[in-house]
Design a protein around this motif. Structure first.
Motif, PDB file in Angstrom:
ATOM      1  N   HIS A 123      -9.605  18.599   2.747  1.00 60.67           N
ATOM      2  CA  HIS A 123      -8.353  19.364   2.825  1.00 60.67           C
ATOM      3  C   HIS A 123      -7.742  19.503   4.222  1.00 60.67           C
ATOM      4  O   HIS A 123      -6.602  19.955   4.329  1.00 60.67           O
ATOM      5  CB  HIS A 123      -8.502  20.733   2.143  1.00 60.67           C
ATOM      6  CG  HIS A 123      -9.334  21.724   2.882  1.00 60.67           C
ATOM      7  ND1 HIS A 123      -9.165  23.085   2.769  1.00 60.67           N
ATOM      8  CD2 HIS A 123     -10.367  21.552   3.749  1.00 60.67           C
ATOM      9  CE1 HIS A 123     -10.031  23.710   3.523  1.00 60.67           C
ATOM     10  NE2 HIS A 123     -10.778  22.816   4.120  1.00 60.67           N
ATOM     11  N   HIS A 124      -8.481  19.137   5.273  1.00 64.64           N
ATOM     12  CA  HIS A 124      -7.873  19.147   6.615  1.00 64.64           C
ATOM     13  C   HIS A 124      -7.178  17.821   6.961  1.00 64.64           C
ATOM     14  O   HIS A 124      -6.455  17.758   7.952  1.00 64.64           O
ATOM     15  CB  HIS A 124      -8.921  19.427   7.697  1.00 64.64           C
ATOM     16  CG  HIS A 124      -9.480  20.818   7.636  1.00 64.64           C
ATOM     17  ND1 HIS A 124      -8.682  21.938   7.612  1.00 64.64           N
ATOM     18  CD2 HIS A 124     -10.769  21.274   7.588  1.00 64.64           C
ATOM     19  CE1 HIS A 124      -9.452  23.024   7.551  1.00 64.64           C
ATOM     20  NE2 HIS A 124     -10.713  22.644   7.529  1.00 64.64           N
ATOM     21  N   ALA A 125      -7.426  16.775   6.208  1.00 64.51           N
ATOM     22  CA  ALA A 125      -6.843  15.461   6.541  1.00 64.51           C
ATOM     23  C   ALA A 125      -5.352  15.470   6.216  1.00 64.51           C
ATOM     24  O   ALA A 125      -4.941  15.692   5.075  1.00 64.51           O
ATOM     25  CB  ALA A 125      -7.557  14.355   5.775  1.00 64.51           C
ATOM     26  N   ILE A 139      -8.280  15.881  -2.607  1.00 64.56           N
ATOM     27  CA  ILE A 139      -7.544  16.618  -3.647  1.00 64.56           C
ATOM     28  C   ILE A 139      -6.067  16.212  -3.662  1.00 64.56           C
ATOM     29  O   ILE A 139      -5.430  16.189  -4.725  1.00 64.56           O
ATOM     30  CB  ILE A 139      -7.715  18.144  -3.490  1.00 64.56           C
ATOM     31  CG1 ILE A 139      -7.464  18.842  -4.829  1.00 64.56           C
ATOM     32  CG2 ILE A 139      -6.827  18.720  -2.379  1.00 64.56           C
ATOM     33  CD1 ILE A 139      -8.108  20.177  -4.988  1.00 64.56           C
ATOM     34  N   ALA A 140      -5.541  15.826  -2.509  1.00 66.69           N
ATOM     35  CA  ALA A 140      -4.152  15.364  -2.473  1.00 66.69           C
ATOM     36  C   ALA A 140      -4.022  14.019  -3.189  1.00 66.69           C
ATOM     37  O   ALA A 140      -3.060  13.787  -3.937  1.00 66.69           O
ATOM     38  CB  ALA A 140      -3.670  15.249  -1.029  1.00 66.69           C
ATOM     39  N   VAL A 141      -4.992  13.145  -2.980  1.00 69.01           N
ATOM     40  CA  VAL A 141      -4.993  11.859  -3.692  1.00 69.01           C
ATOM     41  C   VAL A 141      -5.033  12.119  -5.201  1.00 69.01           C
ATOM     42  O   VAL A 141      -4.308  11.492  -5.983  1.00 69.01           O
ATOM     43  CB  VAL A 141      -6.194  10.988  -3.245  1.00 69.01           C
ATOM     44  CG1 VAL A 141      -6.343   9.754  -4.124  1.00 69.01           C
ATOM     45  CG2 VAL A 141      -6.042  10.581  -1.773  1.00 69.01           C
ATOM     46  N   ALA A 142      -5.854  13.091  -5.606  1.00 72.24           N
ATOM     47  CA  ALA A 142      -5.985  13.408  -7.040  1.00 72.24           C
ATOM     48  C   ALA A 142      -4.686  13.983  -7.602  1.00 72.24           C
ATOM     49  O   ALA A 142      -4.263  13.624  -8.709  1.00 72.24           O
ATOM     50  CB  ALA A 142      -7.134  14.395  -7.241  1.00 72.24           C
ATOM     51  N   ASN A 166      -4.728  22.728   5.845  1.00 74.03           N
ATOM     52  CA  ASN A 166      -3.520  22.261   6.560  1.00 74.03           C
ATOM     53  C   ASN A 166      -3.079  20.873   6.126  1.00 74.03           C
ATOM     54  O   ASN A 166      -1.886  20.579   6.055  1.00 74.03           O
ATOM     55  CB  ASN A 166      -3.780  22.273   8.070  1.00 74.03           C
ATOM     56  CG  ASN A 166      -4.902  21.332   8.463  1.00 74.03           C
ATOM     57  OD1 ASN A 166      -6.037  21.522   8.004  1.00 74.03           O
ATOM     58  ND2 ASN A 166      -4.625  20.332   9.276  1.00 74.03           N
ATOM     59  N   GLY A 167      -4.055  20.005   5.834  1.00 76.66           N
ATOM     60  CA  GLY A 167      -3.707  18.647   5.433  1.00 76.66           C
ATOM     61  C   GLY A 167      -2.996  18.644   4.089  1.00 76.66           C
ATOM     62  O   GLY A 167      -1.958  17.987   3.913  1.00 76.66           O
ATOM     63  N   THR A 168      -3.515  19.407   3.150  1.00 77.89           N
ATOM     64  CA  THR A 168      -2.896  19.477   1.825  1.00 77.89           C
ATOM     65  C   THR A 168      -1.495  20.073   1.940  1.00 77.89           C
ATOM     66  O   THR A 168      -0.551  19.601   1.311  1.00 77.89           O
ATOM     67  CB  THR A 168      -3.776  20.321   0.885  1.00 77.89           C
ATOM     68  OG1 THR A 168      -5.149  19.912   1.050  1.00 77.89           O
ATOM     69  CG2 THR A 168      -3.369  20.138  -0.564  1.00 77.89           C
ATOM     70  N   GLN A 169      -1.381  21.111   2.761  1.00 73.99           N
ATOM     71  CA  GLN A 169      -0.042  21.704   2.964  1.00 73.99           C
ATOM     72  C   GLN A 169       0.932  20.658   3.506  1.00 73.99           C
ATOM     73  O   GLN A 169       2.045  20.506   2.994  1.00 73.99           O
ATOM     74  CB  GLN A 169      -0.115  22.889   3.937  1.00 73.99           C
ATOM     75  CG  GLN A 169       1.290  23.361   4.327  1.00 73.99           C
ATOM     76  CD  GLN A 169       1.309  24.627   5.161  1.00 73.99           C
ATOM     77  OE1 GLN A 169       0.688  25.622   4.786  1.00 73.99           O
ATOM     78  NE2 GLN A 169       2.016  24.594   6.284  1.00 73.99           N
ATOM     79  N   SER A 245      -9.449  23.405  -4.566  1.00 72.09           N
ATOM     80  CA  SER A 245     -10.207  23.007  -3.381  1.00 72.09           C
ATOM     81  C   SER A 245     -11.315  24.029  -3.219  1.00 72.09           C
ATOM     82  O   SER A 245     -11.113  25.122  -2.680  1.00 72.09           O
ATOM     83  CB  SER A 245      -9.299  23.005  -2.144  1.00 72.09           C
ATOM     84  OG  SER A 245      -8.765  21.723  -1.909  1.00 72.09           O
ATOM     85  N   ALA A 246     -12.498  23.667  -3.739  1.00 73.54           N
ATOM     86  CA  ALA A 246     -13.609  24.612  -3.823  1.00 73.54           C
ATOM     87  C   ALA A 246     -14.467  24.525  -2.567  1.00 73.54           C
ATOM     88  O   ALA A 246     -15.376  23.699  -2.470  1.00 73.54           O
ATOM     89  CB  ALA A 246     -14.431  24.333  -5.084  1.00 73.54           C
ATOM     90  N   GLY A 247     -14.129  25.370  -1.606  1.00 77.23           N
ATOM     91  CA  GLY A 247     -14.941  25.477  -0.398  1.00 77.23           C
ATOM     92  C   GLY A 247     -15.735  26.765  -0.470  1.00 77.23           C
ATOM     93  O   GLY A 247     -15.189  27.817  -0.810  1.00 77.23           O
ATOM     94  N   TYR A 248     -17.010  26.692  -0.150  1.00 79.03           N
ATOM     95  CA  TYR A 248     -17.879  27.863  -0.290  1.00 79.03           C
ATOM     96  C   TYR A 248     -18.259  28.485   1.050  1.00 79.03           C
ATOM     97  O   TYR A 248     -19.276  29.153   1.169  1.00 79.03           O
ATOM     98  CB  TYR A 248     -19.105  27.488  -1.140  1.00 79.03           C
ATOM     99  CG  TYR A 248     -18.687  27.178  -2.563  1.00 79.03           C
ATOM    100  CD1 TYR A 248     -18.114  28.159  -3.356  1.00 79.03           C
ATOM    101  CD2 TYR A 248     -18.819  25.890  -3.098  1.00 79.03           C
ATOM    102  CE1 TYR A 248     -17.689  27.892  -4.653  1.00 79.03           C
ATOM    103  CE2 TYR A 248     -18.388  25.605  -4.400  1.00 79.03           C
ATOM    104  CZ  TYR A 248     -17.833  26.612  -5.160  1.00 79.03           C
ATOM    105  OH  TYR A 248     -17.395  26.356  -6.440  1.00 79.03           O
ATOM    106  N   ASP A 249     -17.383  28.294   2.041  1.00 82.65           N
ATOM    107  CA  ASP A 249     -17.635  28.892   3.357  1.00 82.65           C
ATOM    108  C   ASP A 249     -16.970  30.254   3.538  1.00 82.65           C
ATOM    109  O   ASP A 249     -16.968  30.803   4.643  1.00 82.65           O
ATOM    110  CB  ASP A 249     -17.224  27.926   4.483  1.00 82.65           C
ATOM    111  CG  ASP A 249     -15.917  27.211   4.212  1.00 82.65           C
ATOM    112  OD1 ASP A 249     -15.204  27.585   3.273  1.00 82.65           O
ATOM    113  OD2 ASP A 249     -15.597  26.254   4.955  1.00 82.65           O
ATOM    114  N   SER A 250     -16.427  30.826   2.445  1.00 86.10           N
ATOM    115  CA  SER A 250     -15.971  32.223   2.501  1.00 86.10           C
ATOM    116  C   SER A 250     -17.099  33.178   2.098  1.00 86.10           C
ATOM    117  O   SER A 250     -16.899  34.384   2.004  1.00 86.10           O
ATOM    118  CB  SER A 250     -14.777  32.441   1.561  1.00 86.10           C
ATOM    119  OG  SER A 250     -13.708  31.567   1.870  1.00 86.10           O
ATOM    120  N   HIS A 251     -18.276  32.626   1.833  1.00 89.34           N
ATOM    121  CA  HIS A 251     -19.438  33.441   1.427  1.00 89.34           C
ATOM    122  C   HIS A 251     -20.011  34.178   2.630  1.00 89.34           C
ATOM    123  O   HIS A 251     -19.980  33.674   3.754  1.00 89.34           O
ATOM    124  CB  HIS A 251     -20.502  32.498   0.838  1.00 89.34           C
ATOM    125  CG  HIS A 251     -21.554  33.192   0.040  1.00 89.34           C
ATOM    126  ND1 HIS A 251     -22.586  33.897   0.621  1.00 89.34           N
ATOM    127  CD2 HIS A 251     -21.753  33.281  -1.301  1.00 89.34           C
ATOM    128  CE1 HIS A 251     -23.375  34.385  -0.335  1.00 89.34           C
ATOM    129  NE2 HIS A 251     -22.884  34.029  -1.504  1.00 89.34           N
TER     130      HIS A 251
END
Ligand SMILES: [Zn+2]
Length: 345
Positions: A123-125, A139-142, A166-169, A245-251
């Protein structure tokens, strides 16, 4: 219910000694999924490599050439955070292909939902820049695949990784067909994602919803944000497919993130998104793994998500909560509801 998972041994070959975004992450996830005895209930699908045309639909030829070239010469650093190895181009192609395969599973193969368990994350690309551990924006490709191949008119992406996508945005900023919603810690890496950025003026205005959160938000705050902002935004947009975009670093146990979500808090967000997908788009939802750097958190959160995708309860939260006082988000939520075009009349 049938739930697809997509992963590939190639992802493990993209790894860099001492880097937090390493092969151990997916190994921990697959071990947790195996231990939880979910494997026999899941439909494992082998991903295909994303075709060049699908990659070119979101990235510049220069970016693709640079990653491919660096990989073919044995690898190196793209920037201070982001590495490429001799195996990375292969891994990145298959990671993007796995995200496309998750869309295929949900839109054409008769499965209910899917989780692409991929590395490197995406998601940053941005269209022209690999950064933040990400090479290709999976996820953008998808999402583009869902629109160009299946003819969908409205795809929503919800990004609950602790970092702003930021990349997806950037990729969808002037695209009225894709609603991008991001909850992220601010100020925090990569320093983007203010609430004032809502999409390019015109038809895309309101199709970006940034929800920058102060440090220390946990189960209570995220639940409010989902109830008061994410759900109404999705209802207003009426997606035909929901991507996560399932990131688990908000844990709270994540070593990089400043948030305090628990495993059960994350599960509640996933359950909310599943219910919204049921309500709005015949249950069509696909998750794509992004960040998350605690191995036990990755395992626990993925297992809980897969249990929910299978139509079960999320199971026990063995890691517990953070027991901290959360910041009050009522002013932030009210401000976004007042100013963001999606919530206007
Ligand atoms: Zn992240």
């Amino acid at each position: 219910m049938s739930t697809v998972i997509l992963s590939d041994a190639r992802f493990g070959a993209h790894t860099w000694y001492g880097h937090p975004e390493c092969a151990d992450r997916l190994d921990a996830i697959m071990e947790a999924v195996t231990t939880s005895r979910l494997l026999s209930d899941l439909c494992s699908v082998a991903p295909y490599p994303a075709p060049d045309a699908a990659l070119m639909a979101v990235h510049t030829p220069e970016l693709l050439w640079r990653v491919r070239q660096l990989s073919s010469y044995g690898g190196g650093q793209i920037d201070g955070d982001t590495y490429v190895t001799i195996d990375s181009w292969d891994a990145a192609q298959y990671a993007a292909g796995a995200a496309m395969g998750a869309v295929d599973a949900v839109l054409s193969r008769g499965h209910h939902n899917a989780f692409a368990l991929v590395r490197p994350p995406g998601h940053h690309a941005t269209p022209g820049r690999a950064m933040g551990f990400c090479l290709i924006n999976n996820i953008a490709v998808a999402a583009r695949h869902a629109i160009s191949h299946y003819g969908l008119e409205r795809v929503a992406i919800v990004d609950f990784d602790v970092h702003h996508g930021n990349g997806t945005q950037d990729i969808f900023y002037d695209d009225p067909q894709v609603l991008f919603i991001s909850t992220h810690a601010a100020p925090f890496y990569p320093g983007t994602g203010p609430m004032a950025q809502v999409g390019t003026a015109g038809p895309a205005a309101g199709k970006t919803l940034n929800i920058p959160l102060p440090f220390g938000v946990g189960d209570i705050g995220y639940a409010h944000v989902f109830e008061d902002l994410v759900a109404p935004a999705l209802r207003r947009f009426k997606p035909e497919l929901l991507l996560v975009s399932a990131g688990y670093d908000s844990h709270w146990k994540d070593p990089l993130g400043p948030m305090v979500l628990s495993t059960s808090g994350y599960a509640r967000l996933t359950a909310d998104l599943l219910a919204l997908a049921d309500e709005l788009c015949d249950g069509r939802i696909a998750l794509v793994l992004e960040g998350g750097y605690s191995l036990e958190v990755l395992g626990a959160c993925t297992v809980a998500a897969l249990r929910l995708l299978l139509g079960r309860d999320p199971g026990p939260d063995m890691l517990g909560g953070a027991r901290s006082v959360e910041p009050d988000l009522s002013h932030l939520i009210a401000t976004i509801r007042e100013r963001h075009p999606l919530f206007g009349t």
